[in-house]
Write a protein that holds these residues in place. Sequence first.
Motif, PDB file in Angstrom:
ATOM      1  N   GLY A  38      46.838 -35.972  59.352  1.00 62.46           N
ATOM      2  CA  GLY A  38      45.825 -36.340  58.380  1.00 62.46           C
ATOM      3  C   GLY A  38      45.244 -35.135  57.678  1.00 62.46           C
ATOM      4  N   GLU A  39      44.946 -34.066  58.415  1.00 61.75           N
ATOM      5  CA  GLU A  39      44.389 -32.871  57.810  1.00 61.75           C
ATOM      6  C   GLU A  39      45.372 -32.277  56.812  1.00 61.75           C
ATOM      7  N   GLN A  40      46.652 -32.316  57.149  1.00 64.42           N
ATOM      8  CA  GLN A  40      47.630 -31.738  56.257  1.00 64.42           C
ATOM      9  C   GLN A  40      47.812 -32.576  54.988  1.00 64.42           C
ATOM     10  N   LEU A  41      47.588 -33.866  55.080  1.00 66.37           N
ATOM     11  CA  LEU A  41      47.783 -34.735  53.921  1.00 66.37           C
ATOM     12  C   LEU A  41      46.538 -34.856  53.052  1.00 66.37           C
ATOM     13  N   ASP A  42      45.405 -34.321  53.531  1.00 68.75           N
ATOM     14  CA  ASP A  42      44.180 -34.410  52.750  1.00 68.75           C
ATOM     15  C   ASP A  42      44.376 -33.765  51.384  1.00 68.75           C
ATOM     16  N   ASN A  43      43.880 -34.480  50.360  1.00 65.36           N
ATOM     17  CA  ASN A  43      43.869 -33.975  48.985  1.00 65.36           C
ATOM     18  C   ASN A  43      45.269 -33.722  48.416  1.00 65.36           C
ATOM     19  N   ILE A  44      46.286 -34.278  49.061  1.00 64.29           N
ATOM     20  CA  ILE A  44      47.643 -34.151  48.534  1.00 64.29           C
ATOM     21  C   ILE A  44      48.034 -35.445  47.820  1.00 64.29           C
ATOM     22  N   VAL A  45      48.416 -35.315  46.563  1.00 61.90           N
ATOM     23  CA  VAL A  45      48.932 -36.471  45.830  1.00 61.90           C
ATOM     24  C   VAL A  45      50.404 -36.617  46.220  1.00 61.90           C
ATOM     25  N   VAL A  46      50.707 -37.689  46.936  1.00 59.17           N
ATOM     26  CA  VAL A  46      52.057 -37.845  47.468  1.00 59.17           C
ATOM     27  C   VAL A  46      52.925 -38.638  46.493  1.00 59.17           C
ATOM     28  N   ASP A  47      53.900 -37.982  45.931  1.00 61.17           N
ATOM     29  CA  ASP A  47      54.920 -38.642  45.120  1.00 61.17           C
ATOM     30  C   ASP A  47      56.248 -37.940  45.413  1.00 61.17           C
ATOM     31  N   ARG A  48      57.280 -38.389  44.759  1.00 62.23           N
ATOM     32  CA  ARG A  48      58.600 -37.824  45.054  1.00 62.23           C
ATOM     33  C   ARG A  48      58.643 -36.321  44.798  1.00 62.23           C
ATOM     34  N   ALA A  49      58.021 -35.887  43.714  1.00 69.56           N
ATOM     35  CA  ALA A  49      58.042 -34.465  43.371  1.00 69.56           C
ATOM     36  C   ALA A  49      57.337 -33.628  44.425  1.00 69.56           C
ATOM     37  N   SER A  50      56.194 -34.110  44.914  1.00 73.95           N
ATOM     38  CA  SER A  50      55.448 -33.340  45.913  1.00 73.95           C
ATOM     39  C   SER A  50      56.202 -33.290  47.243  1.00 73.95           C
ATOM     40  N   VAL A  51      56.903 -34.377  47.575  1.00 74.28           N
ATOM     41  CA  VAL A  51      57.697 -34.383  48.808  1.00 74.28           C
ATOM     42  C   VAL A  51      58.858 -33.402  48.693  1.00 74.28           C
ATOM     43  N   GLU A  52      59.523 -33.407  47.553  1.00 76.78           N
ATOM     44  CA  GLU A  52      60.640 -32.471  47.352  1.00 76.78           C
ATOM     45  C   GLU A  52      60.153 -31.032  47.414  1.00 76.78           C
ATOM     46  N   SER A  53      58.957 -30.782  46.870  1.00 78.22           N
ATOM     47  CA  SER A  53      58.373 -29.446  46.941  1.00 78.22           C
ATOM     48  C   SER A  53      58.096 -29.053  48.390  1.00 78.22           C
ATOM     49  N   ALA A  54      57.567 -29.998  49.187  1.00 76.74           N
ATOM     50  CA  ALA A  54      57.286 -29.739  50.600  1.00 76.74           C
ATOM     51  C   ALA A  54      58.574 -29.482  51.377  1.00 76.74           C
ATOM     52  N   GLY A 257      55.941 -50.035  47.648  1.00 74.64           N
ATOM     53  CA  GLY A 257      57.133 -49.749  48.430  1.00 74.64           C
ATOM     54  C   GLY A 257      57.566 -48.299  48.384  1.00 74.64           C
ATOM     55  N   GLN A 258      57.807 -47.763  47.194  1.00 74.17           N
ATOM     56  CA  GLN A 258      58.274 -46.385  47.054  1.00 74.17           C
ATOM     57  C   GLN A 258      57.213 -45.390  47.495  1.00 74.17           C
ATOM     58  N   GLN A 259      55.954 -45.716  47.212  1.00 72.97           N
ATOM     59  CA  GLN A 259      54.860 -44.833  47.614  1.00 72.97           C
ATOM     60  C   GLN A 259      54.785 -44.705  49.137  1.00 72.97           C
ATOM     61  N   LEU A 260      54.976 -45.817  49.826  1.00 66.21           N
ATOM     62  CA  LEU A 260      54.944 -45.797  51.285  1.00 66.21           C
ATOM     63  C   LEU A 260      56.051 -44.917  51.850  1.00 66.21           C
ATOM     64  N   VAL A 261      57.248 -45.037  51.276  1.00 67.79           N
ATOM     65  CA  VAL A 261      58.377 -44.219  51.738  1.00 67.79           C
ATOM     66  C   VAL A 261      58.081 -42.745  51.508  1.00 67.79           C
ATOM     67  N   CYS A 262      57.510 -42.411  50.345  1.00 68.78           N
ATOM     68  CA  CYS A 262      57.188 -41.011  50.046  1.00 68.78           C
ATOM     69  C   CYS A 262      56.158 -40.457  51.023  1.00 68.78           C
ATOM     70  N   THR A 263      55.123 -41.255  51.315  1.00 67.30           N
ATOM     71  CA  THR A 263      54.062 -40.790  52.204  1.00 67.30           C
ATOM     72  C   THR A 263      54.593 -40.562  53.622  1.00 67.30           C
ATOM     73  N   THR A 264      55.408 -41.504  54.089  1.00 66.80           N
ATOM     74  CA  THR A 264      55.989 -41.344  55.435  1.00 66.80           C
ATOM     75  C   THR A 264      56.896 -40.126  55.487  1.00 66.80           C
ATOM     76  N   THR A 265      57.699 -39.953  54.457  1.00 65.93           N
ATOM     77  CA  THR A 265      58.596 -38.800  54.416  1.00 65.93           C
ATOM     78  C   THR A 265      57.797 -37.502  54.387  1.00 65.93           C
ATOM     79  N   MET A 266      56.698 -37.502  53.645  1.00 69.58           N
ATOM     80  CA  MET A 266      55.849 -36.312  53.581  1.00 69.58           C
ATOM     81  C   MET A 266      55.300 -35.964  54.969  1.00 69.58           C
ATOM     82  N   ARG A 267      54.860 -36.978  55.712  1.00 72.22           N
ATOM     83  CA  ARG A 267      54.356 -36.715  57.062  1.00 72.22           C
ATOM     84  C   ARG A 267      55.443 -36.093  57.931  1.00 72.22           C
ATOM     85  N   LYS A 268      56.661 -36.617  57.821  1.00 69.06           N
ATOM     86  CA  LYS A 268      57.766 -36.083  58.613  1.00 69.06           C
ATOM     87  C   LYS A 268      58.110 -34.656  58.196  1.00 69.06           C
ATOM     88  N   VAL A 269      58.042 -34.394  56.898  1.00 72.45           N
ATOM     89  CA  VAL A 269      58.337 -33.048  56.404  1.00 72.45           C
ATOM     90  C   VAL A 269      57.306 -32.055  56.932  1.00 72.45           C
TER      91      VAL A 269
END
Length: 458
Positions: A38-54, A257-269
């Motif tokens: 949660g702390e790591q995801l604070d203030n992060i706009v999660v989309d495909r581009a941000s996940v790819e950057s991470a 749907g796509q937003q949920l996948v991006c957010t979960t992937t971001m947490r895993k990344v």
Amino acid sequence: MLDSWHDSIVQVGEFALLSALAVGGGFWLLQKNRPQWGEQLDNIVVDRASVESAINKTEVVINQLAQEAVNHPNLTTLREQLAKLTLELDRREIQVAVTGGKSVGKSTVIQILKNVETLSTTSLQYTETAPLFAGLSENSDAVALSELQKFDFVLFLTNGDLTDSEFQVLQQLKAEKQSTLLVFNKQDQYQLDERGTILQSLKQRISGNVVATSASPLPVKVRKHEPDGTVQEWMEQPKPDVQQLTQQLEEVLAQQGQQLVCTTTMRKVLLLKAEAKNCLNSIRRDRSTPIIEQNQWIAAAAAFANPIPALDILATAAINAQMVMDLGNIYQQKISLEQAQQVAGTMGSLMLKLGLVELSTRAVTGILKTNAVTFVAGGMVEGVSAAYLTRLAGLSLVEYFEQQEIALETGNGLNLEKLRQVLQTVFQQNQKLAVLEAFVKQGVKRLLPEAKPVGVVG
């Protein structure tokens, strides 16, 4: 306590003592490395581009680990996991976890949802978790919560008003940005007015959406009066009532749907990045320890030879600009000599303002008083205190540098508030009696090789 500790440590060699100190001074460093999603995801706009950057930033960390430890045992696994995460973004299935305490109807809800016609053709995949609050072990709920982070959506089932334990779990999921829907199941077991009261209470407590269901309603008695005056009675099984839940899931799938996948992937990344950084920091800590130890004994010898009772001078002498530069180089922090001098001066001022110099000197003095010979030796308090403060400074810099993502380009790049917090944490961890006495004993051995061990009154 000092005498009993002496009996234990006199049998330990110098290397073992330093190892014990490293554990005592570094154990707290390991605690922070437990990823807090949660702390790591604070203030992060999660989309495909941000996940790819991470993902790219995580790859940088893994590549850095490969450069600094070519044969690290975790490298292959880390790279395999990273490759899977790249494919994860194109996943179409929405992973739904169904969780809650015992006997709240998790299995039944999953069975009913799988047979709902409007959902049967969708890509929702349900997984029932182990019951929460089962008390199987002290950390079983923590493990279960960690597992929930791998899912896109969580259905949290309760069969009444929330208990404190349930509320705390929901708050934690919310803090960790886990998409969750609270399901008030088995509502049929309450009277109509009670249902409304409980539902309203649930909505107020979580400040969010709640749906009410009856996945497996209790049989109801049906009574029929015949024209001839006779009465027939029988038990009838009502149909499951999951309409609100079905509607919510349909909306989630269509809109998020796509937003949920991006957010979960971001947490895993982010978790993978933390794991890789832990490995990298472990290697760097091993390289930092000799530098810290070398500088602490140099400071001890200098202060012992030329006693400097003034606290401000002692603080300044304990933090060497060269140590700042050497540790910065290990952690890829590009620091010039001028910047290192500024950092050293800043740390000295902070140690004085926080009272760490005075407290450390008092603690060292108290332990040395147990041995009249070593205590009266000129400069002993100053020498051991200088070494101790140098160690605190070194460990604090290591911790501070571990938290940095980019190099310090100027002396002003130092985050004073963060450094203050790090200093306080390091000091508290190293004030443990056993750790401090072992350090003092080692300092005495360095400065007065012929002196009797600390803890033995001569």
